[in-house]
Design an enzyme around this catalytic site. Sequence first.
Site, PDB file in Angstrom:
ATOM      1  N   LYS A 189       0.850  -1.187   0.000  1.00 20.60           N
ATOM      2  CA  LYS A 189       0.000   0.000   0.000  1.00 20.60           C
ATOM      3  C   LYS A 189       0.888   1.239   0.000  1.00 20.60           C
ATOM      4  CE  LYS A 189      -1.520   2.671   2.932  1.00 20.60           C
ATOM      5  NZ  LYS A 189      -1.265   3.831   2.031  1.00 20.60           N
ATOM      6  N   GLU A 265      10.026   1.206  10.290  1.00 19.07           N
ATOM      7  CA  GLU A 265      10.979   2.280   9.972  1.00 19.07           C
ATOM      8  C   GLU A 265      10.237   3.583  10.205  1.00 19.07           C
ATOM      9  OE1 GLU A 265      14.119   2.059   9.123  1.00 19.07           O
ATOM     10  OE2 GLU A 265      14.259  -0.098   8.837  1.00 19.07           O
TER      11      GLU A 265
HETATM   12  P1  NAD Z   1       2.481   8.469   7.602  1.00 21.28           P
HETATM   13  O1  NAD Z   1       2.751   7.690   8.841  1.00 21.28           O
HETATM   14  O2  NAD Z   1       1.430   9.497   7.642  1.00 21.28           O
HETATM   15  O3  NAD Z   1       2.085   7.468   6.423  1.00 21.28           O
HETATM   16  C1  NAD Z   1       2.878   6.373   6.073  1.00 21.28           C
HETATM   17  C2  NAD Z   1       2.008   5.332   5.413  1.00 21.28           C
HETATM   18  O4  NAD Z   1       1.051   4.862   6.359  1.00 21.28           O
HETATM   19  C3  NAD Z   1       1.210   5.849   4.221  1.00 21.28           C
HETATM   20  O5  NAD Z   1       1.148   4.833   3.257  1.00 21.28           O
HETATM   21  C4  NAD Z   1      -0.155   6.106   4.820  1.00 21.28           C
HETATM   22  O6  NAD Z   1      -1.196   6.042   3.874  1.00 21.28           O
HETATM   23  C5  NAD Z   1      -0.257   4.961   5.808  1.00 21.28           C
HETATM   24  N1  NAD Z   1      -1.194   5.181   6.900  1.00 21.28           N
HETATM   25  C6  NAD Z   1      -1.544   6.359   7.476  1.00 21.28           C
HETATM   26  N2  NAD Z   1      -2.440   6.133   8.446  1.00 21.28           N
HETATM   27  C7  NAD Z   1      -2.664   4.804   8.496  1.00 21.28           C
HETATM   28  C8  NAD Z   1      -3.491   3.949   9.294  1.00 21.28           C
HETATM   29  N3  NAD Z   1      -4.265   4.421  10.276  1.00 21.28           N
HETATM   30  N4  NAD Z   1      -3.463   2.628   9.066  1.00 21.28           N
HETATM   31  C9  NAD Z   1      -2.681   2.137   8.106  1.00 21.28           C
HETATM   32  N5  NAD Z   1      -1.884   2.877   7.313  1.00 21.28           N
HETATM   33  C10 NAD Z   1      -1.874   4.195   7.508  1.00 21.28           C
HETATM   34  O7  NAD Z   1       3.884   9.059   7.155  1.00 21.28           O
HETATM   35  P2  NAD Z   1       4.191   9.961   5.884  1.00 21.28           P
HETATM   36  O8  NAD Z   1       3.744  11.341   6.194  1.00 21.28           O
HETATM   37  O9  NAD Z   1       3.709   9.319   4.631  1.00 21.28           O
HETATM   38  O10 NAD Z   1       5.788   9.886   5.846  1.00 21.28           O
HETATM   39  C11 NAD Z   1       6.593  10.682   6.611  1.00 21.28           C
HETATM   40  C12 NAD Z   1       7.068   9.930   7.853  1.00 21.28           C
HETATM   41  O11 NAD Z   1       7.734   8.740   7.453  1.00 21.28           O
HETATM   42  C13 NAD Z   1       8.090  10.720   8.617  1.00 21.28           C
HETATM   43  O12 NAD Z   1       7.834  10.576  10.004  1.00 21.28           O
HETATM   44  C14 NAD Z   1       9.405  10.055   8.250  1.00 21.28           C
HETATM   45  O13 NAD Z   1      10.432  10.199   9.194  1.00 21.28           O
HETATM   46  C15 NAD Z   1       8.984   8.640   8.120  1.00 21.28           C
HETATM   47  N6  NAD Z   1       9.954   7.905   7.299  1.00 21.28           N
HETATM   48  C16 NAD Z   1      10.761   6.990   7.920  1.00 21.28           C
HETATM   49  C17 NAD Z   1      11.715   6.317   7.178  1.00 21.28           C
HETATM   50  C18 NAD Z   1      12.617   5.317   7.836  1.00 21.28           C
HETATM   51  O14 NAD Z   1      13.227   4.547   7.119  1.00 21.28           O
HETATM   52  N7  NAD Z   1      12.745   5.289   9.149  1.00 21.28           N
HETATM   53  C19 NAD Z   1      11.831   6.551   5.812  1.00 21.28           C
HETATM   54  C20 NAD Z   1      10.995   7.479   5.208  1.00 21.28           C
HETATM   55  C21 NAD Z   1      10.049   8.153   5.967  1.00 21.28           C
END
Ligand code: NAD
Length: 494
Positions: A189, A265
Amino acid sequence: MNASTGGVAVYIDSLCPPEGIWIAGAGRAASDDGQLEVRDPATGRLVTRIADAGIPEAVAAVDAAAGALPQWGAATPPRVRSEVLRRAFELMMEERNLLAALIARENGKATADAQAEIAYAADFFRWFAEEAVRSEGAYGESPAGGTRTIVTHRPVGVAALVTPWNFPAAMATRKIAPALAAGCTVVLKPAAETPLTALAIARLLSRAGVPDGVVNVLPTSAPADVVSTWLEDPRVRKLSFTGSTGVGRVLLRQAADRVVNTSMELGGNAPFVVMDDADVDAAVQGALVAKFRNGGQACTAANRFYVHASVAERFVGRFVDEVAGLRVGPPEVEGNQIGPLITRRAVDDIRALVDSAVGAGARLAFEQQLDPGLTGYYFPPTVLTDVPDDADILQREIFGPVVTVVTWSDEEQVLAWVNGSEYGLAAYVYSGDLKRALRFSEALDAGMVGVNRGAVSDPAAPFGGMKQSGLGREGAREGMREFQEAQYFSVDWA
Ligand code: NAD
């Protein structure tokens, strides 16, 4: 697919499946005909509409992945899986320019960043093509004698992968490549903001020889519905998530119900420490990479710059000169280095964070004047100095082109500040004395430390965080282990 912006349609159509949802090697519409809008952050305009998956598609994707598992996992030799992944690497590099244009369009990052992402993303296919054939096990005599122990690793099974928008290609391949190398099948997803790149990768994998059903991709505006359907399905044995710590916590709680194997992650708040004996010019160059790659929208992005008082004036002066020269604007314009943020909301959140830091006593040392003609979600490169060590901006992930500088003179104090974060993903340390830098680095609560370097990502190294930055590692041998389970046989030897 319903592309609305002229020329973009050509490369979307050539790269992505025509419908949007990718299950069992074919594009399909949503059962309720729902559609998801993809917008260009550089203009706010509609790029295209694609099918918006719901619960029926979530179930169908697991049907496909579970159906493909016996053939791909147990019946396909590692060498064959390896060759398919190698072909995927080659195809991705052949399509590098088109794929980069697609990323730039849906994510907004500068074309040079998009191209670098494709190279990095493709490298996971190459690395795991090489790892796929190194199947390690163990054979030995038990300490008490009388038995032989055989240890092997088998694929964990159907894996659910959830990825963010900031690296739409690399976050997908960093999961798909080890999963496929290990013999798992996947349901992915992608983030709703950037589904096109993941769809293009799925199609490319099909061309590389990945059998139907091994990789399934579901763009959706209802992530909670799709992912909880997967977590409740006993056929799904693994969740690999990249995203914010907040969503990670929610998914860990859901995964607990069936004790699903998870890799997380999550967010970061990387410190960048400049010691008194550092090469200041090298530190400034490293700082530019660590802060401004992807416009600051990286989990490894340096958020907090802790600069020794004796070099602070020199470091800040040179850094501001460099930041003033950064070119901000539409990704496709040659030479632009920083694109827009992903959404209007991100712009508003970062503005509030900067205002609150200034309210708390930080000094606005520099803010670039943006071209007033820019219509997308742009934020000006900004440098804040004299940031109080307890300011909110030092505890939160900024996720944008804002630098915060704190000066220090006591090494123990700076170590306490650095480790005083709930996060523990990346960190950067600059010193002219390698032994001192390493000693300091070993004391950091960070899964990855750039020593005299402003970048840490490498498919051959274990990427991941400590504390609330996550669980598990991606890349390297460790990345493949996340998609395997150890099994041992105790054999009577009497
Ligand atoms: P996010 O947590 O909002 O979303 C990440 C994913 O989760 C998306 O696909 C989103 O649609 C999904 N999601 C959101 N709510 C959900 C739910 N309730 N149930 C299931 N899935 C859900 O994060 P974002 O804004 O897309 O990305 C930015 C974040 O990702 C930052 O905090 C960044 O640090 C982190 N990030 C971490 C790494 C790593 O390797 N540690 C790499 C890239 C980004």
